[in-house]
Scaffold this motif. Structure first.
Motif, PDB file in Angstrom:
ATOM      1  N   PRO A  32      55.145  26.524  22.792  1.00  0.00           N
ATOM      2  CA  PRO A  32      53.677  26.037  23.549  1.00  0.00           C
ATOM      3  C   PRO A  32      52.798  25.201  22.586  1.00  0.00           C
ATOM      4  O   PRO A  32      51.902  24.642  22.980  1.00  0.00           O
ATOM      5  N   GLY A  33      52.979  25.349  21.114  1.00  0.00           N
ATOM      6  CA  GLY A  33      52.056  24.702  20.259  1.00  0.00           C
ATOM      7  C   GLY A  33      50.691  25.509  20.083  1.00  0.00           C
ATOM      8  O   GLY A  33      50.702  26.499  20.551  1.00  0.00           O
ATOM      9  N   ASN A  34      50.031  24.905  19.193  1.00  0.00           N
ATOM     10  CA  ASN A  34      48.878  25.937  18.887  1.00  0.00           C
ATOM     11  C   ASN A  34      47.852  25.783  20.146  1.00  0.00           C
ATOM     12  O   ASN A  34      47.286  26.998  20.369  1.00  0.00           O
ATOM     13  N   ASP A  35      47.895  24.721  21.117  1.00  0.00           N
ATOM     14  CA  ASP A  35      46.848  25.000  21.953  1.00  0.00           C
ATOM     15  C   ASP A  35      47.710  25.006  23.157  1.00  0.00           C
ATOM     16  O   ASP A  35      47.034  24.890  24.488  1.00  0.00           O
ATOM     17  N   GLY A  36      48.755  25.520  23.330  1.00  0.00           N
ATOM     18  CA  GLY A  36      49.578  25.606  24.409  1.00  0.00           C
ATOM     19  C   GLY A  36      49.205  26.923  25.388  1.00  0.00           C
ATOM     20  O   GLY A  36      48.204  27.828  24.908  1.00  0.00           O
ATOM     21  N   ARG A  37      49.895  27.282  26.054  1.00  0.00           N
ATOM     22  CA  ARG A  37      49.609  28.322  27.158  1.00  0.00           C
ATOM     23  C   ARG A  37      50.056  29.749  26.394  1.00  0.00           C
ATOM     24  O   ARG A  37      50.827  29.923  25.571  1.00  0.00           O
ATOM     25  N   LYS A  38      49.097  30.681  26.448  1.00  0.00           N
ATOM     26  CA  LYS A  38      49.088  31.745  25.888  1.00  0.00           C
ATOM     27  C   LYS A  38      50.088  32.905  26.990  1.00  0.00           C
ATOM     28  O   LYS A  38      50.485  32.491  27.950  1.00  0.00           O
ATOM     29  N   ALA A  39      50.559  33.854  26.253  1.00  0.00           N
ATOM     30  CA  ALA A  39      51.437  34.645  26.926  1.00  0.00           C
ATOM     31  C   ALA A  39      50.904  35.285  28.093  1.00  0.00           C
ATOM     32  O   ALA A  39      49.509  35.566  28.112  1.00  0.00           O
ATOM     33  N   ASP A  40      51.378  35.654  29.445  1.00  0.00           N
ATOM     34  CA  ASP A  40      50.878  35.958  30.537  1.00  0.00           C
ATOM     35  C   ASP A  40      50.975  37.515  30.515  1.00  0.00           C
ATOM     36  O   ASP A  40      50.915  38.163  31.830  1.00  0.00           O
ATOM     37  N   ARG A  41      51.196  38.186  29.400  1.00  0.00           N
ATOM     38  CA  ARG A  41      51.187  39.688  29.120  1.00  0.00           C
ATOM     39  C   ARG A  41      50.763  40.036  28.168  1.00  0.00           C
ATOM     40  O   ARG A  41      50.724  39.316  26.970  1.00  0.00           O
TER      41      ARG A  41
END
Lengths: 176, 353, 177, 620, 423, 187, 101
Positions: F93-102
């Motif tokens: 996701p890269g530094n500003d990508g989506r965070k995990a959904d859990r």
């Protein structure tokens, strides 16, 4: 006993193509007699043998007549790694097959080069011959080959035969 | 000679050729089915036109037995691209398949496939030299193969052609020799007469079993069937003489091979197994009624089919010979055996007379 | 209809067949020696086969059934196959020198002319028989003649065959050991 | 004639055995020899069967047409009478015993199967001579005998001497046979038939049929006998032929083949007129004398016997020449017995001595080889003509015949030869069997096995009893057309009918015996050369016959050849042929232009030729 | 669908000219026949250039490399574990055995090849023997099919399917099993596996007998095999043949006996050897080897530690976190194992520097791995001694004098696999 | 214990081909009988009958979700690394990508592609995955008319993969920690 | 006009002449050989028709012999041609003008 979709005679083509009846009938003949040209190159060849052997029995589809002469076969099954050294031969064999002809790329190596990302291996047989059906797996299970055969049969069932031929023009069927 | 003769002959020819073609087509299927059964398989069973399944009982049965497979194969070949490889000798390339089919078809002309229906004898041409005729025609069959091998301008077909010409000539001799005891016993070259003799004296296979064995083996060799399928030996010569043939031309070779099988089976039945006769139920003399005549034709067909099955069966049993072993078998085993057989028969007849 | 039946029964068919077969024989014979389309020996051989087959038709017209068939079996079935075999074995190319030499042409014409003139002369002396006698080329009669009156020639021919066989075996050996 | 097919069987059995051995069993020595022995013994048994069935005094012919070329009609037939039947008995009987003997004698040899094949072939040929009913057939078998004897003499062909001897025998025989063939052709030309019976009846009806050339024809025919029976001057091959194996010497060069000449003379006696017979008798006498003299100084055991054979053959021929075929055949038969016996015994001695043939290496063998000694003694006595051994009767008959013909010179020769015979025979006997062992081999000699001694014993019995089983009488009956049954006793005292001959003969024997005894009883080396000097040397060297031939005939031949060669080279070739060749060459060069080497040109010319021919034949 | 394009062949004209020259018929009666690389008798992509005199071969020139995929080079860029799938595809008739061979080689480098848990050893032996049977079956079937006896091929393939089922149950894949890991196995066999093997052995004995009925004493078969392609003892050794081809020539050499590894020492079996060294002997040796393998399997099934179901939990891998991956349970719950997992995967098994060669008795012969390690997780050089390649080297001497019909027989009797030959 | 194979010469009868013919007839007849009459066909008529795969079969690798429906993959790229044919392509996701959904996961892949035509189904990805996020499932028949069809992206993989039956990572620890209540875990 | 003996003989004659022409004109040994066969066949035809019209079977017996002899002749001849070809690499008459190989 079998699903209707396995017959080339379905409403979809009827809708699309004009020469439905004759063409569909001819395509039906053609698709039920696909004689493979087993291009057994490596591991997949063993599974190809298994397809022909008793348990999976490709003969049910009328395709057990493996002709080693390209002139008598309809569908080349490229089974195994195609190296650059072999590629020319393969291409030549393909060229020797009479139309209409089909190609199944069986397994990872034939389809994409698979795990052999090396200097010697052709990365996918579709670089040199047109592939109709790809089969994933290394090697694919025989069932997958049968599935591919069914796919090819479906494809053949959709290909018109008479359209554009002299006979069709003579019969003046083109206009309809 | 009159018009009647001509018309009836034409009808008979049409029927016989039609039946032989059908037999050929379905013997291909039989080959595939029997091989499947022998190998614990099912064989072609999915080829059926869409309407077939609407037939109540017959439909699934026809499908299971793959009854439409020959049709599919044949028509597929018909619509396949007619391919002429570069460098072939064109005329012969086109002629060869035809030449190989014609003799196979011609052979059946002299074989009596039934006694008579009405006043018509159930044989196309009741030749006085029937057996010789068959041999003459059969010996023509080799041209198709030789020319195919020659025309293809390729080495594998060439080998196939050379092998088959040698093989067929060699086994023709044994075949011819094996029949001579029959001629000695019967004293006639006419196939109808031979059947007539058998109906009164019993089947000739009882009189000349060795002849039968030689004839059968030789016909295997003549029809290029395993274990004598050297001219087309797949694993050695790829396809032998028909390697370079595709589509309908190849199908014609197929047709020729199976027609030859039909002809050989018919010859075997006629020469050794009493043709259309059966020793019981009054089937051993010429029919007087229409039904009887039809039954006799049926008897002939059943006997013939039995041998066709044997032909097919043996193919799935044996490895094939090597070329020199084949020649050895033909020249050094069967030819002397046939000669001895002639001698024995002659002596036996001499003693009895 | 009646006329046709009459024509058929009085042998008209046979006459027609004679002309057909004779024409075929001669045509194929010509094509054996001088085919305008191909100088390939295989062509010659195939036309020779056709000549022989049509000639066996003539034999049948002459009621020599046995010989007709033997002609096919031996000539067409064995001898010509041997020819083809050899042609294939040697892989003969077509005759490249197509030009017919003047000498050959003249020599051929002279020799054919002389031979033909003699033949014609003798042909002219043949009596025109009214009705051909009904002689059947019966296998039985032929065999009987062969094994009684002609036993000695028969035996000699068999020896000849044996000698030929041995000779061929010796000749075709690559090296005489 | 009962059992008409039996003679054919007897004749062809050995041929069959030869064929079988050559084709199939050449690998197996035992099987081959048993086949061969079986064939000849079966022949003997069948002969006996035939004789018992038909009786001895019987004459018959069986024949089939073999070929007819122009006027020549040749039957392939068998003539059976007492003469041939007696010979049949001798050939199969003595031959059978020798076959058996060979089985033991040749056992060590690698190519024993070949030996027996040749032996069978010889037996076949010999039987053919005996049974032949015409000259042509006889001649064919005559030549066959020559071939088989060639094969047998040269059996050990790896020895150069054996090969030479075989060639010598063959060529010398051919000389005689050439004359024989000429004689046969002459007879055919004059009389138009070759069959014995036809000829005999024709000549009986008209003795002058042969006309002026009767003598010549007779002598030419005698040439055959001269070669085969080794009469002077063609006698030189026989001693050399001893290079062959001993059974061969016994069978061919003592019992059968050499006797064929005498047999032939007897068979065709009707052809000879008085003049030719006169010549024959003198040649015979001379041969007998010459050979006997030569025998005196030989040291090789087989050669002595061989010269003795020569001498005895001379006797027989002489007797035939004296119009006495009966005594001749009688002597032939008895001679077959005792000479075969002597040869076989000598063979046994040779085996016992480990292939040592020089008599001066032997000595005192009677202790070591009792059976051989005994049988050899019987043979010796029979050869010398000591009563009551068989030789006595036959020799007496010969001498009596000479007296009866009032040919006193020959009678004298006969008596002298008898004395010489006794002398050299007993010389041999004493040197070999008495006295001291003269070598180590002699000291270690041993008796031969049973398979060798049995035939010896059987032959010894024959040699003893052969004289008075009525042979003379039987022969006499055959040749003189009279038949009188005589008891054994009558036959035993038969010689007494001519006391002079008998006593002369006996005296000669006694003298010879005494002389030999005094000289050789315990001699370590030959004392005779010292006493006789040059004569002995001449005897030893066979009176320089070989050298003489070398110096005269062969030299002359060479000279003639050289002259012919000169003529050939310079006159014929140089002058005549040179001219012709030059002309041909020129015309050839001209004609060669046609020879293009192109097949089609030839074909064209050939067609033109055929067309010309056809025109000539058909165009008229 | 990818676009169709002509493949680029460097200097195409020169290559085709060379090929044409190569296939030019020699002067005189010699004729050059090109067999393969796509020919039914060459079992893959072997190409043999035959020089013929009539039907008789005067010269045979095998041309390999049509399946050269660069395995050895690939290995240099892979961790030891990552290379395991590549070994499957060497001798693709017996991947199970290849896995074992490779794993043992690496373990030898690590020095743990004789310290493997006994259950692991037994399972590996069973794998090897199953692979042997399966490879010989295919060899036999293809051999028979090449001589024309097609039914035998299908009979043997039915049996092979059963072995596939076993492999599938154990490793999860039919053909390319990748079953071993460095220091053990991928996982234990399922509980019913041993019973399945027993069942298989029972059925296989019947099928083998049937195949023998069709072939062994059949005169046609015997005539075609006997006295053909005779390899003498010395010749076999000189050419470095191995496996059944060597034993067919009468050399009693089997690495399982001569250099025992795994638990072969505890098992009782015989080494079949031939006497004449012809094709028939090689065939018989293979048949007998299958029977011996059955014997071994039976013993293994009975003697395997932990029994068929492994209730007592016998380990199948060495318990060393530096060599084998930890169990998922631990990875998911323990940091140390997680780190081990990452290290092991990314850096590979840390092998000591050194050279090692290990030869394994594969169905085709001695499959050897030579590893030159400079330390670390990847080999510096990995050399595969492929038995098929070595066995093929004798073709040039074996073929001259035979007929064309003998080519499939000789090839079939040598029983090679191009996958490992070309690598 | 070398045993020499038995190659005795053929007997007279065997030389006459007779036992071979009889044996061949017997074997073929037996098979034909069992196929035709006894119906003991070996053949599995595939599209209708399917082979039951054993547990642990190595079919196509798919991504799974945990029982709560969230993506398990944390884009650690271990599978991408270990994959021998390099069939897996993960875009982190890269530094500003989506965070995990859990919870307990820092990130999830932005894109996760598996080229099923490259894949050799070796199971290494499953083996090395520290999150049990990728499983080789029982899908064994992958055919397509073009190459592109068989390059599965994250959505497809996730939808095909279904829900993981396995344990949830850290859950055990989490519960342990909850029980201890001293471990500072942010839920 | 009824077909009679002359007709057959005429055919035979023409065939013979054709064969002769072939022998002289064609340069390929094999074709020349075939022309020879043609001539033999012409003779056969003449013999059979004689036999038919003279009402005697002897002509047919002779044909039988001719066929046999022709077979033997062809076998030997072809073997010779093959042997020649092996030495000379040609079956062309003009290349085969010297007798020594």
């Amino acid at each position: 006993m079998q699903a209707k979709s396995e017959y080339g005679y379905n409403s979809k083509i009827e809708g699309d193509v004009v020469l439905t009846t004759v063409d569909a009938a001819l395509a039906w003949f053609r698709k039920n007699s696909v004689w493979p040209m087993p291009m057994g190159l490596a591991c997949c060849a063993i599974e190809l043998m298994a397809v022909g052997a008793s348990r999976f029995d490709i003969s049910r589809f009328g395709s057990e007549v493996m002709r080693f002469s390209p002139r008598q076969s309809d569908c080349m099954i490229v089974a195994g790694t195609v190296t650059y050294k072999m590629a020319g031969v393969l291409k030549r064999v393909y060229d020797q097959m009479p139309e209409p002809k089909w190609v199944i790329a069986m397994g990872a190596c034939a389809s994409t080069g698979g795990m052999y990302r090396s200097y010697a291996v052709l990365q996918g047989v579709d670089n040199i011959v047109p592939v109709d059906v790809y089969i994933g797996g290394c090697p694919p299970r025989p069932e997958a080959v049968l599935d591919a055969l069914i796919k090819i049969q479906e494809k053949i069932g959709k290909q018109p035969i008479l359209q554009g031929t002299v006979a069709a023009r003579l019969l003046n069927l083109q206009e309809k | 000679m009159d018009w009647n003769f001509i018309i009836f002959s034409l009808v008979k020819i049409a029927i016989v050729v039609g039946v032989v073609q059908g037999l050929v087509a379905y013997s291909v299927l039989a080959e595939r089915k029997i091989s499947a059964w022998i190998q614990d398989r099912v064989g072609p069973n999915r080829t059926a036109p869409p309407f077939a399944k609407y037939l109540p009982v017959l439909g699934p049965l026809l499908t299971r037995w793959g009854m439409f497979q020959p049709l599919a194969d044949g028509l597929k070949f018909l619509f396949k691209e007619d391919f002429t490889p570069a460098g072939v000798k064109k005329i012969y390339f086109f002629l060869a398949p035809a030449i190989s089919v014609i003799p196979a078809m011609l052979t059946v002309a002299v074989i009596p496939f039934g006694s008579q229906i009405g006043a018509q004898k159930m044989v196309i041409a009741d030749l006085n030299v029937g057996i010789l005729y068959t041999f003459g025609i059969v010996s023509m069959g080799v041209y198709g193969i030789v020319l195919a091998g020659y025309a293809a301008n390729s080495k594998y077909p060439m080998f196939g052609g050379i092998r088959s010409s040698a093989q067929m000539i060699s086994y023709e001799i044994s075949m011819g020799m094996s029949v001579i005891p029959l001629l000695l016993i019967v004293g006639n070259l006419n196939l109808s007469q031979i059947i007539g003799w058998q109906s009164s004296h019993g089947w000739l296979v009882l009189y000349a079993p060795i002849s039968f064995v030689i004839f059968m083996v030789a016909s295997f060799a003549e029809t290029n069937r395993t274990p004598f399928d050297l001219p087309e030996a797949e694993t050695e010569l790829v396809g032998g003489y028909h390697t370079e043939y595709g589509s309908m031309k190849f199908a014609l070779f197929f047709l020729a091979e199976y027609s030859n099988m039909v002809a050989s089976s018919a010859m075997m039945v006629t020469l050794f197994f009493g043709g259309w006769t059966l020793p019981f139920w009054g089937l051993d003399h010429a029919a007087t009624s229409l039904g009887m005549g039809l039954v006799q034709i049926l008897v002939f067909l059943v006997k013939m089919l039995f041998f066709m099955v044997i032909f097919i069966w043996v193919r799935w049993m044996f490895p094939r010979f090597r070329y020199d072993q084949l020649m050895d078998l033909g020249w050094r085993r069967f030819l002397p055996l046939a000669l001895v057989n002639i001698l024995i028969t002659a002596v036996w007849l001499w003693i009895r007379s | 209809m009646e006329a046709i039946n009459n024509w058929i029964s009085c042998g008209g068919v046979e006459d027609v067949l004679f002309y057909v077969f004779a024409a075929l024989t001669l045509l194929c014979g010509i094509l054996v020696i001088a085919n305008p389309f191909s100088r390939n020996p295989v062509t010659s051989a195939m036309f020779l086969v056709l000549t022989i087959i049509s000639m066996s038709g003539l034999f049948v017209l002459l009621h020599a059934f046995f010989l007709g068939i033997v002609q096919i079996i031996v000539y067409a079935g064995a001898v010509m196959v041997l020819f083809l075999f050899v042609i294939m074995l040697l892989d003969l190319k077509e005759e490249l020198r197509r030009k017919i030499k003047m000498f050959g042409l003249v020599a051929g014409l002279i020799s054919v002319g002389t031979v033909a003139s003699i033949f014609l002369k003798s042909l002219a002396s043949v009596k025109t028989d009214a009705a051909p006698p009904a002689l059947e080329g019966d296998t039985y009669a032929l065999g009987k003649l062969l094994f009684t009156q002609y036993t000695l020639p028969f035996e000699i021919v068999s020896v000849l065959l044996l000698v030929a066989m041995i000779g061929v075996i010796l000749l075709s050996k690559k090296k005489l050991e | 004639m009962k059992y008409e097919n039996l003679p054919w069987l007897i004749l062809f059995l050995p041929l069959l055995s030869a064929a079988v051995i050559t084709l199939f069993t050449l690998r197996s020595k035992t099987v081959s020899s048993l086949i061969s022995i079986g064939a000849v013994v079966a022949g003997f048994v069948l002969t006996l069967l035939f004789i018992t069935a038909n009786g001895f005094h019987f004459s018959g012919e069986t024949s089939t047409n073999w070929l007819s070329i122009g006027g020549l009609q040749v039957d392939f037939g068998l003539k059976l009478d007492a003469l041939s039947m007696m010979m049949l008995l001798v050939v199969t009987g003595v031959g059978g015993l020798i076959h058996i003997y060979s089985y033991g004698y040749m056992h060590e040899d690698e190519s024993m199967a070949r030996f027996f094949a040749c032996l069978s072939l010889f037996t076949f040929s010999m039987l053919g001579i005996v049974l032949a009913n015409n000259f042509l057939m006889m001649f064919i078998f005559w030549e066959l005998v020559g071939v088989s004897s060639y094969l047998l003499i040269g059996f050990w062909f790896e020895k150069p001497s054996a090969g030479d001897a075989a060639k010598k025998a063959f060529i010398t025989n051919r000389l005689g046979d050439f004359g024989f063939l000429l004689g046969i052709l002459m007879v055919w030309g004059l009389l138009g038939s070759l069959s014995f019976s036809t000829l005999q009846s024709a000549l009986a009806a008209n003795p002058a049929l042969l006309g002026a050339s009767a003598t010549l024809a007779g002598l030419l025919i005698f040439c055959g006998a001269m070669g085969k029976s080794a009469q002077f001057p063609l006698h030189v091959w026989l001693p050399d032929a001893m290079e062959g194996p001993t059974p061969v010497s016994a069978l061919i060069h003592a019992a059968t083949m050499v006797a064929a000449g005498v047999y032939m003379l007897c068979r065709s006696l009707f052809l000879f007129n008085a003049e030719s017979l006169h010549v024959i008798s003198y040649i015979g006498g001379f041969t007998a004398l010459l050979a006997a003299l030569m025998a005196v100084q030989q040291n090789d055991i087989k050669r002595i016997i061989a010269y003795s054979t020569l001498s005895q053959l001379g006797y027989m021929v002489m007797t035939v020449g004296l119009h006495g075929p009966t005594p001749a055949m009688f002597h032939l038969t008895t001679h077959a017995f005792f000479k075969a016996l002597l040869f076989l015994a000598a063979g046994s001695v040779i085996i016992g001595m480990h292939h040592e043939q020089d008599i001066w290496q032997m000595g005192n063998l009677r202790k070591k080889m009792p059976v051989t000694f005994l049988t050899f003694t019987i043979g010796t006595l029979a050869l010398c003509g000591v009563p009551p051994f068989s030789g006595f009767y036959s020799k007496d008959a010969i001498l009596a015949q000479a007296l009866a013909q009032k040919s006193y010179l020959l009678f004298g020769v006969g008596v002298f030869v008898a004395a010489l015979t006794a002398f050299y025979t007993f010389r041999l006997f004493f040197v070999v069997f008495c006295g001291q062992e003269k070598s180590k081999a002699a000291a270690h000699a041993h008796e031969s096995p049973l398979v060798i001694t049995l035939p010896l014993i059987a032959l010894a019995v024959f040699s003893f009893a052969g004289g008075f089983i009525g042979i003379t009488n039987n022969y006499g009956s055959q040749l003189a057309h009279e038949y009188e049954l005589l008891s054994v006793w009558q036959q035993a005292i038969e010689p007494l009918s001519n006391k002079l001959a008998m006593f002369c003969g006996l005296g000669a024997v006694v003298i010879g015996f005494l002389l030999a005894r005094s000289l050789y009883r315990s001699a370590a080396s030959d004392p005779l050369p010292a006493k006789l000097g040059g004569l002995a040397t001449a005897m030893k060297n066979k009176f320089y016959f070989d050298e003489f031939y070398e110096a005269t005939f062969i030299r002359a031949h060479d000279w003639i050849a050289a002259a012919a060669d000169w003529i050939d080279r310079w006159i014929l070739e140089g002058a005549i042929i040179g001219a012709i060749r030059g002309g041909t060459d020129l015309s050839g060069r001209a004609l060669r232009l046609v020879q293009t080497g192109n097949l089609q040109t030839y074909a064209f010319l050939f067609v033109l030729g055929v067309a010309l021919l056809l025109y000539l034949v058909l165009g008229k | 669908m990818a676009t169709v394009q002509d493949i680029e062949i460097r200097d195409a004209a020169a290559r085709s000219a060379a090929a044409a020259e190569e296939l030019q018929d020699a002067h005189g009666e010699r004729m050059v026949l090109n067999m393969g690389p796509s020919h039914p008798a060459t079992h893959g992509v072997l190409r043999i250039v035959l020089e013929l005199d009539g039907e008789v071969i005067t010269k045979a020139d095998p041309d390999v490399g049509y399946l050269h995929r660069g395995d050895e080079k690939i290995a240099e860029n892979m961790t030891y574990t990552q290379f395991i799938p590549y070994t499957d595809r060497l001798d693709y008739l017996a991947p199970l055995a290849n896995n074992v061979a490779y794993a043992l080689a690496v373990e030898k480098l690590l020095g743990i090849h004789d310290k493997l848990p006994p259950r692991c050893q037994y399972i590996r032996v069973m794998c090897c023997e199953l692979a042997r049977i399966s490879a010989h079956l295919l060899g036999l079937g293809a051999f028979a099919m090449d001589t024309g006896a097609v039914t035998v091929f299908l009979l043997t393939f039915t049996e092979r399917e059963k072995i596939y089922n076993l492999a599938e149950a154990a490793s999860g894949a039919r053909l390319t099993t990748s079953y071993t890991r460095i220091g053990g196995l991928m996982r234990d066999v399922p509980p019913t596996w041993c019973d399945q093997v027993r069942q298989f052995l029972k059925e296989f004995a019947v099928s083998l007998a049937e195949a023998e009925t069709l072939l062994t004493r059949n005169r046609i078969w015997v005539d075609r095999l006997r006295d053909l392609g005779v390899v003498s003892k010395t010749m076999a050794i000189d050419y470095g043949l191995s496996g059944p081809n060597l034993r067919g020539s009468g050399v009693d050499w089997d690495l399982r006996k001569n250099q025992p590894y795994l638990c072969y020492r505890d098992l009782d079996f015989d080494i079949p050897v031939g006497s004449a060294g012809d094709c028939y002997d090689r065939y018989l040796v293979r048949m007998e080897e299958m029977r011996q393998s059955m014997r071994i399997l039976e013993q293994c099934v009975n003697k395997i530690p932990g029994g068929g179901e492994n209730r007592i939990g016998e380990p199948v891998s060495v318990a060393d976190g530096k060599i084998t991956l930890p169990s998922k349970q631990k990875v998911l719950s323990s940091m140390e194992e997680l780190i081990h997992q990452f290290m092991l995967v990314t850096e590979g098994v840390n092998c000591p520097p050194g050279e090692v060669y290990f030869g394994h008795e594969n169905p085709k012969g001695e499959l050897g791995f030579y590893i030159n390690s400079k330390g670390g997780g990847t080999p510096y050089r990995l050399k595969i001694r492929a038995p098929s390649f070595v066995n093929l080297s004798i073709l040039g001497t074996l073929m001259p004098g035979c007929m064309i019909s003998d080519v499939p027989v000789i090839l079939g009797s040598l029983d090679f696999v191009m996958g490992e030959s070309d690598r | 214990m070398a045993i020499t194979v038995n190659r005795k010469p053929l007997t007279f009868w065997e030389k006459l081909y007779l036992p071979a013919i009889a044996g061949g007839l017997k074997v073929t007849l037996k098979h034909a009988y069992s196929t035709l009459i006894q119906r003991k066909v070996v053949t599995m008529e595939y599209p209708e009958q399917k082979w039951t795969l054993p547990t642990g079969y190595r079919g196509a690798p798919y991504l799974v979700k945990d029982q709560e429906g969230s993506t398990k993959c944390v884009s650690c790229q271990l599978c991408e690394f270990v994959c021998p044919p390099k069939a897996i392509r993960i875009t982190p996701p890269g530094n500003d990508g989506r965070k995990a959904d859990r919870p307990n996961a820092e990130k999830m892949p932005a894109e996760f592609e598996i080229n099923m035509l490259r894949c050799i189904f070796c199971g290494f990805c499953q083996e090395v995955c520290p999150e049990e996020a990728i499983f080789l499932q029982q899908d064994y028949s992958l055919t397509a008319l073009s190459r592109g069809e068989l390059i599965y992206n994250k959505e497809k993989l996730l939808s095909l993969g279904g829900v993981s039956p396995g344990i949830q990572k850290w859950k055990h620890k989490l519960e342990e920690a909850k029980a201890q209540e001293s471990f500072p875990v942010k839920v | 006009m009824h077909v009679g003996l002359q007709h057959y003989l005429a055919v035979s004659m023409i065939l013979f002449c054709l064969g002769l022409l072939g022998v002289i004109l064609r340069r390929n040994l094999l074709v020349m050989y075939m022309s020879l066969e043609l001539m033999l066949n012409a003779a056969n035809l003449a013999l059979v028709s004689f036999s038919r019209f003279n009402n005697k079977l002897d002509g047919q017996v002779l044909v039988f012999f001719i066929i046999t002899v022709a077979a033997a002749e062809v076998a030997v001849g072809l073997a010779l041609i093959v042997a020649l070809f092996r030495k000379r690499q040609s079956a062309h008459v003009e290349d085969l003008t010297s007798m020594k190989l």
